[in-house]
Write a protein that holds these residues in place. Structure first.
Motif, PDB file in Angstrom:
ATOM      1  N   GLY A 186       0.854  -1.185   0.000  1.00 49.71           N
ATOM      2  CA  GLY A 186       0.000   0.000   0.000  1.00 49.71           C
ATOM      3  C   GLY A 186       0.888   1.233   0.000  1.00 49.71           C
ATOM      4  O   GLY A 186       2.054   1.180   0.434  1.00 49.71           O
ATOM      5  N   SER A 187       0.327   2.341  -0.499  1.00 55.08           N
ATOM      6  CA  SER A 187       1.120   3.580  -0.484  1.00 55.08           C
ATOM      7  C   SER A 187       1.358   4.020   0.960  1.00 55.08           C
ATOM      8  O   SER A 187       2.315   4.751   1.245  1.00 55.08           O
ATOM      9  CB  SER A 187       0.420   4.681  -1.287  1.00 55.08           C
ATOM     10  N   THR A 188       0.525   3.534   1.872  1.00 54.18           N
ATOM     11  CA  THR A 188       0.696   3.889   3.287  1.00 54.18           C
ATOM     12  C   THR A 188       2.055   3.427   3.818  1.00 54.18           C
ATOM     13  O   THR A 188       2.675   4.115   4.632  1.00 54.18           O
ATOM     14  CB  THR A 188      -0.456   3.284   4.113  1.00 54.18           C
ATOM     15  N   GLU A 189       2.523   2.279   3.357  1.00 57.71           N
ATOM     16  CA  GLU A 189       3.851   1.842   3.818  1.00 57.71           C
ATOM     17  C   GLU A 189       4.908   2.881   3.414  1.00 57.71           C
ATOM     18  O   GLU A 189       5.825   3.195   4.189  1.00 57.71           O
ATOM     19  CB  GLU A 189       4.243   0.472   3.237  1.00 57.71           C
TER      20      GLU A 189
ATOM     21  N   ASN B 190      -7.519  15.988  -3.094  1.00 60.03           N
ATOM     22  CA  ASN B 190      -7.421  15.821  -1.639  1.00 60.03           C
ATOM     23  C   ASN B 190      -8.540  14.956  -1.060  1.00 60.03           C
ATOM     24  O   ASN B 190      -9.693  15.058  -1.450  1.00 60.03           O
ATOM     25  CB  ASN B 190      -7.468  17.202  -0.978  1.00 60.03           C
ATOM     26  N   ASN B 191      -8.146  14.110  -0.132  1.00 62.38           N
ATOM     27  CA  ASN B 191      -9.085  13.363   0.694  1.00 62.38           C
ATOM     28  C   ASN B 191      -9.258  14.158   1.991  1.00 62.38           C
ATOM     29  O   ASN B 191      -8.259  14.411   2.671  1.00 62.38           O
ATOM     30  CB  ASN B 191      -8.474  11.978   0.991  1.00 62.38           C
ATOM     31  N   PRO B 192     -10.440  14.630   2.378  1.00 58.00           N
ATOM     32  CA  PRO B 192     -11.756  14.241   1.879  1.00 58.00           C
ATOM     33  C   PRO B 192     -12.446  15.274   1.002  1.00 58.00           C
ATOM     34  O   PRO B 192     -13.604  15.073   0.634  1.00 58.00           O
ATOM     35  CB  PRO B 192     -12.544  14.129   3.181  1.00 58.00           C
TER      36      PRO B 192
ATOM     37  N   LEU C 222       3.666  14.144  -2.863  1.00 57.08           N
ATOM     38  CA  LEU C 222       2.380  14.329  -3.536  1.00 57.08           C
ATOM     39  C   LEU C 222       1.667  12.992  -3.548  1.00 57.08           C
ATOM     40  O   LEU C 222       2.074  12.081  -4.277  1.00 57.08           O
ATOM     41  CB  LEU C 222       2.634  14.732  -4.984  1.00 57.08           C
ATOM     42  N   ASP C 223       0.645  12.885  -2.757  1.00 56.86           N
ATOM     43  CA  ASP C 223      -0.100  11.633  -2.684  1.00 56.86           C
ATOM     44  C   ASP C 223      -1.205  11.681  -3.736  1.00 56.86           C
ATOM     45  O   ASP C 223      -2.204  12.393  -3.584  1.00 56.86           O
ATOM     46  CB  ASP C 223      -0.676  11.479  -1.272  1.00 56.86           C
ATOM     47  N   GLU C 224      -0.989  10.928  -4.818  1.00 59.73           N
ATOM     48  CA  GLU C 224      -1.958  10.913  -5.920  1.00 59.73           C
ATOM     49  C   GLU C 224      -2.794   9.626  -5.885  1.00 59.73           C
ATOM     50  O   GLU C 224      -3.083   9.036  -6.913  1.00 59.73           O
ATOM     51  CB  GLU C 224      -1.223  11.061  -7.254  1.00 59.73           C
ATOM     52  N   ALA C 225      -3.201   9.242  -4.674  1.00 56.92           N
ATOM     53  CA  ALA C 225      -3.968   7.990  -4.517  1.00 56.92           C
ATOM     54  C   ALA C 225      -5.230   7.985  -5.375  1.00 56.92           C
ATOM     55  O   ALA C 225      -5.696   6.917  -5.775  1.00 56.92           O
ATOM     56  CB  ALA C 225      -4.336   7.784  -3.046  1.00 56.92           C
ATOM     57  N   TYR C 226      -5.789   9.175  -5.642  1.00 54.63           N
ATOM     58  CA  TYR C 226      -7.079   9.235  -6.342  1.00 54.63           C
ATOM     59  C   TYR C 226      -6.983   9.846  -7.737  1.00 54.63           C
ATOM     60  O   TYR C 226      -7.999  10.032  -8.386  1.00 54.63           O
ATOM     61  CB  TYR C 226      -8.085  10.030  -5.493  1.00 54.63           C
ATOM     62  N   ILE C 227      -5.769  10.157  -8.191  1.00 52.07           N
ATOM     63  CA  ILE C 227      -5.687  10.912  -9.454  1.00 52.07           C
ATOM     64  C   ILE C 227      -6.075  10.065 -10.660  1.00 52.07           C
ATOM     65  O   ILE C 227      -6.644  10.570 -11.626  1.00 52.07           O
ATOM     66  CB  ILE C 227      -4.287  11.546  -9.649  1.00 52.07           C
TER      67      ILE C 227
ATOM     68  N   ARG D  24       1.352   6.601  -5.623  1.00 54.57           N
ATOM     69  CA  ARG D  24       0.145   6.085  -6.291  1.00 54.57           C
ATOM     70  C   ARG D  24      -0.348   4.859  -5.541  1.00 54.57           C
ATOM     71  O   ARG D  24       0.458   4.091  -4.984  1.00 54.57           O
ATOM     72  CB  ARG D  24       0.464   5.712  -7.742  1.00 54.57           C
ATOM     73  N   SER D  25      -1.641   4.675  -5.539  1.00 55.80           N
ATOM     74  CA  SER D  25      -2.228   3.545  -4.820  1.00 55.80           C
ATOM     75  C   SER D  25      -2.905   2.592  -5.796  1.00 55.80           C
ATOM     76  O   SER D  25      -3.971   2.911  -6.338  1.00 55.80           O
ATOM     77  CB  SER D  25      -3.250   4.055  -3.802  1.00 55.80           C
ATOM     78  N   MET D  26      -2.304   1.436  -6.017  1.00 61.01           N
ATOM     79  CA  MET D  26      -2.963   0.433  -6.866  1.00 61.01           C
ATOM     80  C   MET D  26      -4.137  -0.196  -6.104  1.00 61.01           C
ATOM     81  O   MET D  26      -5.056  -0.730  -6.708  1.00 61.01           O
ATOM     82  CB  MET D  26      -1.958  -0.619  -7.329  1.00 61.01           C
ATOM     83  N   THR D  27      -4.109  -0.111  -4.776  1.00 59.35           N
ATOM     84  CA  THR D  27      -5.278  -0.498  -3.966  1.00 59.35           C
ATOM     85  C   THR D  27      -6.520   0.211  -4.495  1.00 59.35           C
ATOM     86  O   THR D  27      -7.574  -0.404  -4.696  1.00 59.35           O
ATOM     87  CB  THR D  27      -5.079  -0.038  -2.498  1.00 59.35           C
ATOM     88  N   LYS D  28      -6.392   1.537  -4.676  1.00 54.93           N
ATOM     89  CA  LYS D  28      -7.529   2.371  -5.096  1.00 54.93           C
ATOM     90  C   LYS D  28      -7.791   2.226  -6.595  1.00 54.93           C
ATOM     91  O   LYS D  28      -8.920   2.018  -7.019  1.00 54.93           O
ATOM     92  CB  LYS D  28      -7.239   3.852  -4.821  1.00 54.93           C
ATOM     93  N   ASP D  29      -6.702   2.379  -7.376  1.00 52.18           N
ATOM     94  CA  ASP D  29      -6.853   2.413  -8.837  1.00 52.18           C
ATOM     95  C   ASP D  29      -7.535   1.164  -9.377  1.00 52.18           C
ATOM     96  O   ASP D  29      -8.343   1.231 -10.293  1.00 52.18           O
ATOM     97  CB  ASP D  29      -5.475   2.491  -9.512  1.00 52.18           C
TER      98      ASP D  29
ATOM     99  N   LEU E 207      -5.723  -6.743  -0.880  1.00 49.53           N
ATOM    100  CA  LEU E 207      -4.309  -7.099  -1.042  1.00 49.53           C
ATOM    101  C   LEU E 207      -3.390  -5.966  -0.618  1.00 49.53           C
ATOM    102  O   LEU E 207      -2.345  -6.193  -0.030  1.00 49.53           O
ATOM    103  CB  LEU E 207      -4.024  -7.433  -2.510  1.00 49.53           C
ATOM    104  N   ARG E 208      -3.796  -4.742  -0.941  1.00 52.10           N
ATOM    105  CA  ARG E 208      -3.031  -3.509  -0.676  1.00 52.10           C
ATOM    106  C   ARG E 208      -1.747  -3.485  -1.512  1.00 52.10           C
ATOM    107  O   ARG E 208      -0.920  -4.368  -1.435  1.00 52.10           O
ATOM    108  CB  ARG E 208      -2.659  -3.357   0.797  1.00 52.10           C
ATOM    109  N   LEU E 209      -1.628  -2.450  -2.297  1.00 54.37           N
ATOM    110  CA  LEU E 209      -0.452  -2.294  -3.145  1.00 54.37           C
ATOM    111  C   LEU E 209      -0.314  -0.819  -3.521  1.00 54.37           C
ATOM    112  O   LEU E 209      -1.308  -0.167  -3.843  1.00 54.37           O
ATOM    113  CB  LEU E 209      -0.642  -3.153  -4.417  1.00 54.37           C
TER     114      LEU E 209
HETATM  115  C1  LIG Z   1      -4.940   9.865   0.357  1.00 57.07           C
HETATM  116  C2  LIG Z   1      -4.730   8.433   0.628  1.00 57.07           C
HETATM  117  N1  LIG Z   1      -3.506   7.908   0.416  1.00 57.07           N
HETATM  118  C3  LIG Z   1      -3.257   6.597   0.630  1.00 57.07           C
HETATM  119  C4  LIG Z   1      -4.266   5.765   1.095  1.00 57.07           C
HETATM  120  C5  LIG Z   1      -3.961   4.336   1.380  1.00 57.07           C
HETATM  121  O1  LIG Z   1      -3.886   3.586   0.272  1.00 57.07           O
HETATM  122  P1  LIG Z   1      -3.049   2.240   0.249  1.00 57.07           P
HETATM  123  O2  LIG Z   1      -4.010   1.120   0.358  1.00 57.07           O
HETATM  124  O3  LIG Z   1      -2.350   2.303  -1.092  1.00 57.07           O
HETATM  125  O4  LIG Z   1      -2.098   2.265   1.380  1.00 57.07           O
HETATM  126  C6  LIG Z   1      -5.535   6.276   1.341  1.00 57.07           C
HETATM  127  C7  LIG Z   1      -6.588   5.385   1.850  1.00 57.07           C
HETATM  128  O5  LIG Z   1      -7.653   5.780   2.240  1.00 57.07           O
HETATM  129  C8  LIG Z   1      -5.770   7.639   1.094  1.00 57.07           C
HETATM  130  O6  LIG Z   1      -6.966   8.186   1.294  1.00 57.07           O
END
Ligand SMILES: Cc1ncc(COP(=O)(O)O)c(C=O)c1O
Length: 375
Positions: free
Chosen positions: A93-96, A175-177, A203-208, A233-238, A244-246
């Motif tokens: 996950g991008s969180t790591e 941006n989240n949220p 730059l967290d582009e988890a949602y781009i 980038r978050s493949m979890t989201k994409d 699995l988280r990636l």
């Molecule tokens: C902005 C943002 N970045 C990262 C994550 C986490 O994603 P990942 O599963 O890739 O760790 C989230 C999850 O809610 C998020 O909102």
């Protein structure tokens, strides 16, 4: 908990969306009967071939600790932006990678360096959590909440960078949220300020990738040539690889090497690596996912608008909606197995965040909201 204009103090772990087993038990619900609008992932589910690839993984073998094949595939995917394998780190996950960044750039900072980070708030809670775990101080630039949208003043952010010299500045884009998007020229100004301050812009582009403005605002090309930017980038989201988280990061090779030096071996399991290979090879998937998001977005905005509920403009695959008492509405929807994100932990107790699912699910949710509001 905000204690002045731009610093926060808290020891609590970040709050996240997603459905928790303890709540299901308390409510007497089964996961398979619930719809999760609180974790915003692709509405299409995983790409074709992912389930098969996972089934083919030898469960008795360790995964590749270096994620070599996936690293190369990600580099090829972004090859046109000047990315090569030395610019890529894959994470659980991008969180790591967020936590690797705070360890490398805050916890391991020499005592005379800056152990702080700047956050543009309200935003994803994990940045604050990771900075604190690493022993850092958080400076925050709160967005101005206008009657129509949330905005940050880039000049104020640049001034805070110059005055505090943070080791990291986190920007979630979109941006989240809030769903607000920062444009590339503003990103470049922030990156230049971080360069002068000797820090990194994250730059967290988890949602781009699920945004209809992905082409104009994505900053991968910038990260490949600017030594002060990391893009996540978050493949979890994409690709809805949620169980699995990636995720991955793109940055200069020196930054990548510093993060890899702290990453535990095998942190990305073999199922996630196999799923990621299939997902990144699917050239059509993200465009289809964006179309599905657009249809659901229009449906939710129109139906909530008809109920007199304000939806903030969003460049992401979720909608921030102003509903009055968010915790109460969230809990009443949960009784029906419909889980939205109460935004109280973001400092927005009058808002819920709705992750866009397939349009039929969105109709069910908005019908349920209409009924509750009517009562
Ligand atoms: C902005 C943002 N970045 C990262 C994550 C986490 O994603 P990942 O599963 O890739 O760790 C989230 C999850 O809610 C998020 O909102």
């Amino acid at each position: 908990m905000q204690n002045d204009h731009n610093t926060t103090e808290s020891t609590a772990r970040p709050v996240h969306g997603g459905i928790k087993e303890a709540e299901l038990r308390a409510l007497g619900l089964r996961l398979e009967d619930c719809l999760d609008f609180s974790a915003s992932v692709s509405p299409l589910g995983p790409p074709d071939g992912v389930a098969e690839a996972i089934a083919g993984v030898d469960l008795s073998s360790y995964p590749d600790p270096h994620c070599l094949a996936l690293t190369e595939a990600i580099a090829t995917h972004h090859g046109r932006d000047g990315v090569d394998a030395g610019n890529v780190i894959v994470g659980n996950g991008s969180t790591e990678i967020i936590h690797l960044l705070t360890r490398a750039y805050i916890e391991q900072m020499p005592a005379d360096g800056s152990r702080s980070a700047l956050l543009l708030t309200p935003t994803y809670g994990e940045y604050d959590g990771a900075v604190r775990i690493s022993g850092g101080k958080v400076h925050a630039l709160p967005a101005t909440r206008g009657c129509r949208e949330f905005t940050w003043d880039t000049d104020s952010a640049v001034r805070l960078i110059s005055s505090h010299g943070p080791a990291l500045t986190f920007v979630c884009n979109p941006n989240n949220p809030t769903g607000a998007l920062i444009t590339l020229p503003d990103i470049e100004s922030l990156a230049d300020a971080m360069h002068v301050a000797g820090g990194l812009l994250v730059l967290d582009e988890a949602y781009i990738n699920l945004s209809d403005r992905w082409a104009e605002a994505g900053a991968i090309a910038l990260a490949a040539r600017h030594s002060s930017i990391v893009v996540l980038r978050s493949m979890t989201k994409d690709y809805a690889l949620t169980a699995l988280r990636l995720g991955y990061g793109i940055a200069a090779p020196a930054v990548i090497a510093r993060l890899q030096a702290l990453q535990p071996d095998w942190s990305v399991n073999g199922l996630a690596q196999a799923a990621g290979m299939v997902a990144i090879a699917d050239q059509e998937y993200l465009a289809r996912a964006r179309r599905a998001v657009a249809v659901s977005r229009e449906c939710v905005v129109e139906r909530l608008g008809a109920l007199g509920i304000q939806c903030y403009p969003t460049a992401a695959n979720f909608i921030l909606a102003r509903v009055g008492d968010a915790p109460e509405l969230r809990d009443r929807l949960a009784l029906q197995g419909l889980f939205v994100r109460d935004c109280t932990s973001f400092g927005l107790p009058d808002c819920i965040r709705i992750g866009l699912r397939p349009v039929d699910d969105c109709v069910r949710l908005t019908d349920a909201i209409a009924e509750l509001i009517d009562r």
